[in-house]
Design an enzyme around this catalytic site. Sequence first.
Site, mmCIF file in Angstrom:
data_model
loop_
_atom_site.group_PDB
_atom_site.id
_atom_site.type_symbol
_atom_site.label_atom_id
_atom_site.label_comp_id
_atom_site.label_asym_id
_atom_site.label_seq_id
_atom_site.Cartn_x
_atom_site.Cartn_y
_atom_site.Cartn_z
ATOM 1 N N ASP A 1 0.811 -1.218 0.000
ATOM 2 C CA ASP A 1 0.000 0.000 0.000
ATOM 3 C C ASP A 1 0.847 1.272 0.000
ATOM 4 O OD1 ASP A 1 -2.066 -1.776 0.278
ATOM 5 O OD2 ASP A 1 -2.905 -0.876 2.089
ATOM 6 N N HIS B 1 -5.919 3.076 -4.081
ATOM 7 C CA HIS B 1 -5.866 3.309 -2.636
ATOM 8 C C HIS B 1 -6.249 4.746 -2.303
ATOM 9 C CE1 HIS B 1 -5.008 1.904 1.317
ATOM 10 N NE2 HIS B 1 -3.922 2.629 1.525
ATOM 11 N N HIS C 1 -5.823 9.473 0.930
ATOM 12 C CA HIS C 1 -5.706 8.510 2.023
ATOM 13 C C HIS C 1 -6.595 8.907 3.202
ATOM 14 C CE1 HIS C 1 -3.880 5.593 4.809
ATOM 15 N NE2 HIS C 1 -3.340 5.032 3.744
ATOM 16 N N HIS D 1 3.669 -2.232 3.137
ATOM 17 C CA HIS D 1 3.731 -0.888 2.558
ATOM 18 C C HIS D 1 5.083 -0.701 1.886
ATOM 19 C CE1 HIS D 1 0.688 -0.689 5.737
ATOM 20 N NE2 HIS D 1 0.137 0.316 5.067
#
Length: 462
Positions: A260, A310, A314, A401
């Site tokens: 991510d 994504h 955020h 990540h």
Amino acid sequence: MTATDEHRRIFTKHFEVPSVPAVARSQAELVTEQVDAFKSTNVPDVATGELPVAELNMRSHLTAVSTRVLGIRVNTYESTGAGAGTRYLTQWFDQDAPAALGTRDLFDSDEDWAQFKEFVAQAATADPRVFVGSLMDLDDAWLDSVNFDAYGNALVEFDDNSVGPDSAGPIVVKVDAGHVASLLSGFGTLARTAATSPSPRVQLGLLQDRASQAPDGGVAATTPESAPDAGTEPDGAGRNRPAQRAVDCTATKCVALTFDDGPGPKTGKLLDTLREGNAPSTFFVTGPNAKLRPEILARMVAEGHEIGNHTWNHRSLTSLSSAQIQREIDRTNAAITQAIDQPAALMRPPYGAHNSISDRLASTPVILWDVDTLDWKHRNTEKVVDAAISQTTPGSIVLMHDIHSSTVAAVPKILSGLRAKGYTFVTVTELMGDSGLKAGESYARAPQPAKASGAKGAKATR
């Protein structure tokens, strides 16, 4: 420089500029101050130990750039039980100054500063959302975010709920260029020029990434225009997914590694590792990073990886309106499409925060996870390796990540460790296989293969 706290719903993104040390120092101090204050306010419930539903989202943007001056605007959105809103701050940097400068430094004498505040008050009274009484004595702190548009006008951003009601939304006041020009200090004039005629016109972050990855070829030469598409096939919605390989995850121990928040400065190195380890993976990218590094997305697709959405900022989707959710998804899909000529086939909501509304608006399958390596928390390579290997079961979706160097360093050992246990690495789409993925549905893992004991259901509850 991006950081997340997935449990407390904290996301921060700030700049470091090697040639201007004050940038990294000032930006990092600001982030630390805001994060510490947020954590001290939002503490676990004494009885249940649960954290309150709150969110902190800090993002920095370049507003001016020259060989002498940088302007960096910071948006800080915070929601707590007491309310929600966005604060704005612009930090100005002079190549020769040891610390960040503020709005007052843009103006010359105290008289010039007072005159500018009068112009602000006059312009603000024309906005019916503004409480006129709040303009009688403008506090300097309310003017801590002043930038310049392409025409040289000064734009003043007020924090939410400061000079208008909660429902007013962003209030931006424009002071005409003709009023502003004669009031500026020497530095203010340089700053205004850096905003109206930014120079050099380059993507500083992209050049820095390329410099840090040369000469080992961390960034592939493939461009969006030349990226091969032979490895993709259309799905039912017209999107191109990576061509499925001959792997049956109902009879094979499969695992999907997912990454991510990138692509980041080390994603090129990660792709090298995945290519050498024959480990197709799924990358859930944020819009700004996709826009900054389109050649990395093209390389992902060319090498058999899968790209998911994504969101742009955020933000926790469950705190947004339907229109805001749609914009978060659509802006990111536009950046992805610009890079690889197709939108994302999957979506992962930040923090895993989703509901029936966000799932529907995604228009794609919504992908969660069942293995959280906590790489964002530990920043420790060995802990990430241990979590990924010890917690994975057949059908797992592993969360990591690619913005963290410690995670990138952990991947070689994760690949060798899981492969030694008999796992095959697949994308999320390959993991689901014939059971398929449906738009608007959420999934945290796939069914375990028939040979495995204690099979569990695949689909996460929404």
